[in-house]
Structure formats: structure tokens, C-alpha cells
Design an enzyme around this catalytic site. Structure first.
Site, mmCIF file in Angstrom:
data_model
loop_
_atom_site.group_PDB
_atom_site.id
_atom_site.type_symbol
_atom_site.label_atom_id
_atom_site.label_comp_id
_atom_site.label_asym_id
_atom_site.label_seq_id
_atom_site.Cartn_x
_atom_site.Cartn_y
_atom_site.Cartn_z
ATOM 1 N N ASN A 267 0.876 -1.182 0.000
ATOM 2 C CA ASN A 267 0.000 0.000 0.000
ATOM 3 C C ASN A 267 0.901 1.216 0.000
ATOM 4 O OD1 ASN A 267 -2.139 -1.688 0.270
ATOM 5 N ND2 ASN A 267 -2.746 -0.997 2.324
ATOM 6 N N GLY A 268 0.529 2.233 -0.736
ATOM 7 C CA GLY A 268 1.337 3.456 -0.752
ATOM 8 C C GLY A 268 1.900 3.710 -2.143
ATOM 9 N N LYS B 21 -12.140 4.709 0.673
ATOM 10 C CA LYS B 21 -12.555 5.181 1.989
ATOM 11 C C LYS B 21 -11.452 5.998 2.640
ATOM 12 C CE LYS B 21 -15.152 5.440 5.609
ATOM 13 N NZ LYS B 21 -16.180 6.495 5.463
ATOM 14 N N HIS C 101 -23.379 35.027 -10.764
ATOM 15 C CA HIS C 101 -22.084 35.358 -11.360
ATOM 16 C C HIS C 101 -21.604 34.247 -12.284
ATOM 17 C CE1 HIS C 101 -21.902 38.959 -8.995
ATOM 18 N NE2 HIS C 101 -22.190 38.246 -7.905
ATOM 19 N N GLU D 38 -20.875 11.645 -5.394
ATOM 20 C CA GLU D 38 -19.957 10.523 -5.182
ATOM 21 C C GLU D 38 -20.634 9.160 -5.255
ATOM 22 O OE1 GLU D 38 -17.737 10.779 -1.491
ATOM 23 O OE2 GLU D 38 -19.525 11.141 -0.293
#
Ligand code: G6P
Length: 608
Positions: A101-102, A603, A504, A488
Site C-alpha cells: 500500500n502506498g 474510503k 455570477h 460521489e
């Protein structure tokens, strides 16, 4: 985001790995894989798509015998989602397997070097570099090879590693990406998050940066990057596995919405004694509270939206200037962090890479930091000077609901505490605010019970192309959240606008039938927002209004009105968010979307 599981013990590893990965599905992923040592070789199976595919491929793990293994759910960063890019990854002769992970930031340079030494790469991932690099430095001692690799890779990583030469061991190591280990009855386990191994043990060790763990069936040994053995204290996980299961609800999101009254109560009650607010974890004396000159609230996603609300509340009540900033911006813009600045980092997971980096920036500048965090023992919770926990319990659905609601509560408490200590509100006023806070759980429940009305309305808007949310003041803050929630999980384009800003530019997008959701909970702004509603209505918009029970006037303009019970104007977001969550939820399921695991989202975003 990606998930890691590892097991070594006396039972078959593959079913345990698949089970653990299933518990991490909520984090978001696009492919999955496992590697198991079969007594002679490391066997590997991986596949794009849902975990179900991997389970079928391995007959629920039965075709991969062995008592040591590692598993992974991948959320693509380097290289598209595909079978070959899925983890685990092997070195050249498949004697080392790695899950990661990473992000390895210098993987390009390392890959070039390894290729010049003859390494052949199979995937486009940064992770494969780690497998080859381990091989390059491996001279029979896994620990030494891992430490060597750690000196050469830059970026963030949590790794699970198998060495064919060391069948009785698996290894875990981390830097800036969460990782825990624990010992169950039949063996030792690695995971990137608690739910994956909670079935097997409640006693876990949070691995710190640059720590290495050697796991055998019955032992855990911890080392630092210099390969010296270190002692670590275990943590007991208090919550139960059932908290991370659906418990009869169709989706986690629905369950978590229904848990909001309890989550709010749990976050609020321990910090209220009579008519006083006690936040011992704040760790600040009254003198220190009085000396705060400026507050930064730094966060990502919905946590950022609670910060936008908190700005109105803290500035209004405590009269301290507040700047709210996205962590990804804050960390790179060299903000002015002078004496008297308090930096508050808000995060459900406590692991969001940008929020963590922002926290470290603030600490490096020498200012006081405070985390508002849900996950106990997470990186932000551990590294901030002080932490206020939001007692929401584990949140599984990607789209946050109960964590959002508890973050608001923590921020209200902070605002009131500061306001009282700084003499901006009286004892009596504080008592009134507390009374209103204590009513919130019941009022939230009331709104949740009104869900069929919202469901009916949502069903009419399943085919919407664009939705706009408008509001002023805290109603603008809640519009941001309502809009994010909808887009989402339903994939409908939506935007939030400060109502006064519509003309605007955005008003040019309003067409016959465009849905505009207006939030009006601030009495002194009713008229202003209502004139914006008239503006969009006269251009064909269909108008949904979320307003207070006393504002029946809204019915004259809006096509559909949802009322929220009366509370203090500073706290209305806690109520207005409920119909907006329900609306997003019902639109999402009506459109057949995967409400708990929306596409492309994770998540916990542990990479930049
Ligand atoms: C992800 C989640 C959001 C969350 C954001 C920040 O994008 O999908 O729901 O708000 O990360 O996460 P944090 O854990 O720091 O609150």
C-alpha cells in the site's frame, strides 16, 4: 484504498486471506490477489474486478494450499487496473512476493537501475520495483534485505513480504501507510486495517514508521531500520466485529446513517457535565485557550466540509479568526503559522495522506496541533499534540455519514469551549447551547424516520443530469456536503454554490427542469435565499427546499419542501445533512449504483 492481509499459522492461509480482504473491501479497490507458500514454491493468483472473482478462481482458497500467505486489494495508482498490475508482485524467479500500500516515489529511477542489471518487469507498478530490489539486496537474511530496501525507496509504503527461503516467516514493514499486526489462536496476522483481523484477535500492534516485523506462527518480533530488536506495546480494540458488519441493513451507508443519533450522543455526552463543557483531551489550559489568535482547520473531502461549517460557528461564537483549508493545498503553500496559531486536522480515518502531511507541516512550524479523528491509534491521532476522538465507531461505507456528523459535534464543542473561556458567551447562553446540542440526537432520529418522503422524491430524480445545491452561511457549508454526497454515490453531476454567487455564472446552467436544492435554515437569511430561489425558478428550475418548520413561506416558491426541526442556527447542519444524505442514498440505489463502494473512490486515501 488498497488493503493488505497476511497470515502464518497452523490453518490454511488462503481462506483467511480472502476473508480478511473481504473485510477491507469497503476501502475501495479494483483488483485483488493472494500469494501462498505451498511448502515448496510461492503460488500466486490475482484478478481484476471484485474479490468474488478471486474467490471463484481459487475455489474459496481451496486450490491454494499452504499455511503462510499474503493478500491484497488494489486501488490503482501506477498502472491501470489489470490482472498483471494486481498485487502480489514477484521478483524475477518468484522466490519473493510482495504486497504494497502506498506509492514508491522514486520507482522510475530504481526501475531503470534494476533493468540495467538485467531485471525484467512484468507490470507497470511501482510495487514490482520493491520485489526486485529485495531480491537485489537479499543475501540470505530477509531482515537485512528489507532494511537495505528501506534506505533506498522514497515515498510511502506498508508491505507484506514472503521469502521462499524462509517458509516459516512472513514480514511486514511500514512508512506513512497504516499497518497492524496481531496474534490469533492459530497464527500471526498482518493487516492494513483492524476489521480484517478482528475476528482472530483484539490485541493488535500499530506498526510505526520504519519498523519491521518478523511474524512466525507463534511469535512477533519487532525491529527498527537498523535491524535492532525493539519492544512494542499492544493496543486492545474495544469495538466489536458486528460494528463493522451490516446487521440486517441493506447497505452500510444506510446502517451508518441510522447510527447517527448514537454516534452523536457518544461524541457529545462524555464532554458535557451539567452546564459545562469538559474536553480534557484538548490538553489546553484556559490561559492557552485565551492566547489562540488564529485557527486553521485543515482536512479533505467531507471532513473539510465540516471545517467550513466550523468556521462560521467558531468565528461566530468564539470570535477567533478561522481559515479552512484543503490539506492538499495547505501542505504545499507555506502558510503563515505564527505564534498563537492552532492547527486543527479533521479526519475520519486519521490516515489521509494529505491531512497527515499537513499536520507534519504544522508541527514542523512549531505551532500547536489538534486532531479530530475517528480511528483510535491512527497516524494523525498519534502524531497530533492532542486528539479529540469522534466516537462514531467503524465507518465502512465510502461515503461518510456518521463520522461527518460526529466531526460537527466535536467542532461545536470546541467552539463553545473557546467561546466560554474567552468570555464571548455567558454561563446562561452556554446552558442554552448545551440544551440544543443534547436535543440533536432525537431530532436526527425524527428526520431519519421520515425517509419515505425523501425516497419518493429521490425516485423522481433518478435521471437528473445536473443538480445544484445553494445556501448562505452554514447553509452553504451543508450544500457542499449535500452536493458531494450526491455526486460521489450516484454519479450525477452536482455543484454547490453560495446562493448569492449564482448570478455570477452558474445561473446560466439552469434549464427547464434542472433540480436546485436550496437550504435555508438561517432565519435572517431566509429572504435573501428565497430571492435566489425565485431567480432560478423563473428560469425553469425545479426547486427542493430544506428549511426550518417555521418557514412555511418556502412552500410558495419551492416545488417540494423538507422541514427540519428547530435548533440553534449554528447547529442546523447536523439536521439539514440528514435529508441530503437520504436523498443521495436513494438516488444512488434507484440508479443501481454500488452505494457503499462507489467507483474510483476509496474510503481512506493513504496516497497523495
Ligand atoms: C475520502 C472519503 C471521504 C472523506 C475523505 C477524507 O475521499 O471518501 O468520505 O471525507 O476521504 O477522509 P478522512 O478519513 O481524512 O476523513
Amino acid at each position: 484504498m488498497c488493503g493488505i492481509v497476511g497470515y502464518i499459522g497452523t490453518e490454511q492461509a488462503a481462506p483467511i486471506l480472502l476473508d480478511g480482504l473481504e473485510k477491507l473491501e469497503y476501502r475501495g479497490y479494483d483488483s485483488a490477489g493472494i500469494a501462498v507458500f505451498d511448502g515448496e514454491n510461492i503460488q500466486m493468483k490475482k484478478s481484476i474486478g471484485r474479490l468474488k472473482v478471486l474467490s471463484e478462481l481459487t475455489h474459496d482458497g481451496a486450490t491454494m494450499p499452504g499455511i503462510a500467505g499474503i493478500g491484497h486489494t488494489r486501488w490503482a495508482t501506477h498502472g491501470a487496473p489489470s490482472d498483471v498490475n494486481a498485487h502480489p508482485h514477484f521478483n524475477g524467479d518468484a522466490s519473493i512476493a510482495v504486497v504494497h500500500n502506498g506509492i514508491i516515489e522514486n520507482y522510475g529511477k530504481l526501475k531503470k537501475k534494476l533493468m540495467s542489471k538485467g531485471c525484467e518487469f512484468r507490470s507497470e507498478t511501482d510495487t514490482e520495483v520493491v520485489a526486485h530490489l529485495l531480491d537485489y539486496y537479499y543475501k540470505g537474511d530477509p531482515l537485512a534485505a528489507i532494511a537495505h530496501v528501506m534506505h533506498h525507496v522514497e515515498g510511502s509504503y506498508a508491505l507484506g513480504i514472503l521469502f521462499q527461503d524462509h517458509p516459516g516467516e512472513i514480514y511486514a514493514v511500514r512508512k506513512d501507510s497504516p499497518l497492524i499486526v496481531g496474534k490469533g489462536k492459530t497464527g500471526s496476522l498482518i493487516a492494513s486495517d483492524v476489521p480484517a483481523i478482528l475476528k482472530y484477535t483484539r490485541t493488535v500492534y500499530f506498526i510505526e514508521n520504519e519498523e519491521i516485523v518478523r511474524l512466525t506462527a507463534d511469535s512477533l518480533n519487532f525491529y527498527n531500520i537498523d535491524e535492532e530488536e525493539i519492544e512494542k506495546e499492544p493496543t486492545t480494540i474495544e469495538w466489536d466485529i458486528s460494528a463493522a458488519e451490516k446487521g440486517g441493513y441493506e447497505h452500510f451507508m444506510l446502517k451508518e446513517m441510522y447510527e447517527q443519533p448514537k454516534a452523536v450522543t457518544d461524541t457529545l455526552n462524555p464532554r458535557i457535565r451539567g452546564n459545562q463543557i469538559l474536553i480534557e483531551e484538548l490538553g489546553m489550559t484556559d490561559e492557552e485557550i485565551r492566547s489562540v489568535k488564529k485557527i486553521f482547520i485543515v482536512a479533505c473531502g467531507s471532513a473539510y466540509h465540516t471545517g467550513v461549517t466550523a468556521k462560521y460557528v467558531i468565528e461566530g461564537l468564539a470570535r477567533i479568526p478561522v481559515e479552512v483549508e484543503l490539506a492538499s493545498e495547505f501542505r504545499y503553500r507555506n502558510p503563515i503559522l505564527s505564534e498563537g496559531t492552532l492547527v486543527v486536522i479533521v479526519s475520519q480515518s486519521g490516515e489521509t495522506a494529505d491531512s497527515l502531511a499537513a499536520l507534519r507541516e504544522a508541527k514542523a512550524a512549531g505551532v500547536r496541533t489538534l486532531g479530530i479523528v475517528n480511528v483510535v491509534g491512527s497516524s494523525i491521532a498519534r502524531e497530533a499534540d492532542n486528539v479529540i476522538y469522534t466516537w462514531a465507531g467503524p465507518e465502512i461505507a465510502v461515503a461518510t455519514t456518521k463520522a461527518y456528523s460526529t466531526q460537527l459535534i466535536a467542532e461545536y464543542l470546541l467552539a463553545l469551549k473557546f467561546a466560554r473561556v474567552r468570555g464571548q458567551i455567558t454561563e446562561d447562553e452556554l446552558a442554552d447551547y448545551i440544551r440544543d446540542l443534547k436535543r440533536l440526537p432525537q431530532q436526527i432520529e425524527l428526520l431519519l424516520n421520515n425517509k419515505t418522503k425523501i425516497q419518493r422524491f429521490a425516485n423522481r430524480y433518478l435521471a437528473a443530469r445536473d443538480v445544484f445545491f445553494i445556501g448562505r452561511g452554514v447553509d452553504y457549508a451543508i450544500s457542499l456536503e449535500g452536493s458531494l454526497k450526491l455526486k460521489e454515490i450516484s454519479y450525477i453531476h452536482s455543484e454547490a454554490y453560495a446562493a448569492g454567487e449564482l448570478k455570477h455564472g452558474t445561473i446560466s446552467l439552469i434549464e427547464e427542469g434542472t433540480l436546485v436544492a436550496a437550504v435555508l435554515t438561517q432565519e435572517e437569511l431566509y429572504k435573501k435565499t428565497m430571492s435566489n430561489m425565485v431567480e432560478v425558478k423563473s428560469r425553469g428550475a425545479f426547486l427542493l427546499a430544506v428549511t426550518n418548520t417555521d418557514n412555511v413561506e418556502a412552500e410558495k416558491i419551492a416545488d417540494y419542501v423538507i422541514y427540519i426541526p428547530k435548533t440553534n442556527p449554528y447547529f442546523t447542519n447536523s439536521l439539514a445533512v440528514i435529508p441530503l444524505q437520504l436523498f443521495a442514498y436513494y438516488v444512488s440505489i434507484g440508479r443501481g449504483c454500488d452505494v457503499d463502494k462507489p467507483r474510483n473512490l476509496a474510503k481512506s486515501v493513504t496516497v497523495e
